[in-house]
Design an enzyme around this catalytic site. Structure first.
Site, mmCIF file in Angstrom:
data_model
loop_
_atom_site.group_PDB
_atom_site.id
_atom_site.type_symbol
_atom_site.label_atom_id
_atom_site.label_comp_id
_atom_site.label_asym_id
_atom_site.label_seq_id
_atom_site.Cartn_x
_atom_site.Cartn_y
_atom_site.Cartn_z
ATOM 1 N N ASN A 126 0.786 -1.229 0.000
ATOM 2 C CA ASN A 126 0.000 0.000 0.000
ATOM 3 C C ASN A 126 0.822 1.284 0.000
ATOM 4 O O ASN A 126 0.290 2.354 -0.280
ATOM 5 C CB ASN A 126 -0.937 0.005 1.212
ATOM 6 N N VAL A 150 -8.928 4.542 5.551
ATOM 7 C CA VAL A 150 -9.521 3.306 6.053
ATOM 8 C C VAL A 150 -8.645 2.100 5.715
ATOM 9 O O VAL A 150 -8.527 1.163 6.513
ATOM 10 C CB VAL A 150 -10.945 3.113 5.473
ATOM 11 N N ASN A 152 -5.924 -0.610 5.354
ATOM 12 C CA ASN A 152 -4.905 -1.028 6.315
ATOM 13 C C ASN A 152 -3.538 -1.260 5.667
ATOM 14 O O ASN A 152 -3.476 -1.636 4.501
ATOM 15 C CB ASN A 152 -5.366 -2.312 7.010
ATOM 16 N N ASP A 180 -12.722 -0.323 15.995
ATOM 17 C CA ASP A 180 -12.254 -0.887 17.253
ATOM 18 C C ASP A 180 -13.021 -0.287 18.433
ATOM 19 O O ASP A 180 -13.395 -0.995 19.375
ATOM 20 C CB ASP A 180 -10.759 -0.629 17.426
ATOM 21 N N ARG A 183 -16.406 -1.847 18.500
ATOM 22 C CA ARG A 183 -16.302 -3.228 18.959
ATOM 23 C C ARG A 183 -16.161 -3.295 20.476
ATOM 24 O O ARG A 183 -16.822 -4.110 21.145
ATOM 25 C CB ARG A 183 -15.099 -3.907 18.296
ATOM 26 N N HIS A 208 -4.494 0.468 14.770
ATOM 27 C CA HIS A 208 -5.587 -0.425 14.391
ATOM 28 C C HIS A 208 -4.957 -1.768 14.013
ATOM 29 O O HIS A 208 -4.742 -2.083 12.847
ATOM 30 C CB HIS A 208 -6.356 0.166 13.205
#
Length: 322
Positions: A126, A150, A152, A180, A183, A208
């Protein structure tokens, strides 16, 4: 990995005017538009669940050139939804075109996390993507553009992006920690048997990733400390933390794919609270550029002013101030 902070926000988006019907139009680009998260998120965006029911959207859908043809079908579906707030839809594979005069960039697209992969495995894949997109933002987006990463590893991707877009203020760059946060909030609600809205002010420290620290020490259930209500430190110090840390892998292993609509909901929550602010006395978790507050070398927190974070050989350790 310098993106982490808990913030109790107030709206700083000066172009939002809540008292005038359809008074504001935002140019919003969603990358990875052909993916599942974007597919779940776009109806929330276009129906006013993110920026309110008085803000119109000029939408740009960005993906790799091989996928652009498929975006035509997505654009047709958006037309068929007849969203009153959706003024225009453009599709393309060139960020230099899609980012022109942009107000908001929601960068979902990136090399996907496959089964068995850790987020660090995604960095090499990435890095080049976010260098290119950072340069495109710097050259073509408005200097006031707000950015949410967003894809990763979100923290590192956001840092790479920001380093390549010096024209845009650092505080305009954020990455997604809200999944997270949601969650952790949900697990506390399930454990205590209360409605989700009764749980407030959990904190997610760190990246994250599985190294994050879900913190309930400043959170409440119906106004009472979480630890007092649950009354089970063994659970909160072990099973709870591990469940939140590894929730993404649990979902990946169970359904054979990463989180989709829960991630899309987290994107919507992040942007809404960033734009409008959080309720009085509450905060949320989002990744931002550290400003060194509270003695933190890497991560800072408006939520917990009696904590400090120190860096020990790459590990992020949270300690109580003496």
């Amino acid at each position: 990995d310098v993106y982490k902070r808990q913030v109790s926000t107030q709206s700083t988006w000066g172009y939002y005017k809540p008292n005038n019907m359809y008074s504001t139009t935002l140019k919003v680009c969603v990358s990875g538009a052909g993916g599942q998260i974007a597919y779940s998120f776009l109806p929330m965006l276009c129906s006013g669940q993110v920026f309110g029911d008085k803000t119109c959207i000029e939408l740009r859908l960005l993906d790799i050139p091989q996928v652009v043809e498929n975006l035509k079908g997505l654009a047709l579906e958006l037309q068929d939804c007849a969203f009153p707030l959706l003024k225009d839809v453009q599709i393309g594979g060139d960020p230099n075109e899609m980012f022109k005069d942009l107000d908001v960039a929601i960068l979902i697209g990136g090399f996907p996390r496959l089964k068995g992969m850790e987020r660090r495995d995604l960095l090499d894949k990435n890095g080049k993507i976010f260098i290119t997109q950072g340069q495109a933002l710097n050259n073509h987006a408005k200097s006031t553009c707000k950015i949410l990463v967003v894809a990763n590893p979100a923290n590192t991707n956001c840092w790479i992006l920001q380093q390549n877009a010096p024209k845009i203020p650092k505080q305009n760059f954020t990455c997604l920690m809200r999944l997270d946060h949601n969650r952790a909030t949900a697990q506390v609600a399930l454990k205590s048997g209360v409605p989700i809205q009764e749980v407030r002010n959990v904190i997610i420290w760190g990246n994250h990733s599985t190294t994050q620290y879900p913190d309930v020490n400043h959170g409440t259930i119906s106004g009472q400390p979480i630890r007092t209500v649950i009354n089970d430190d063994t659970y909160l110090n072990s099973d709870f933390i591990e469940r939140v840390q590894k929730r993404g892998a649990e979902i990946l292993n169970t359904r054979g794919n990463s989180s989709v609509f829960s991630a899309a909901k987290a994107v919507a929550d992040h942007l809404k609270d960033w734009c409008f602010g959080t309720p009085e006395g509450s905060w949320v978790s989002m990744g931002i550029v550290s400003d060194g507050s509270y003695g933190c070398l890497l991560y800072t927190s408006d939520a917990a002013d009696d904590l400090l974070c120190v860096d020990l050989g790459g590990r992020r350790i949270i300690k109580k101030k003496k």
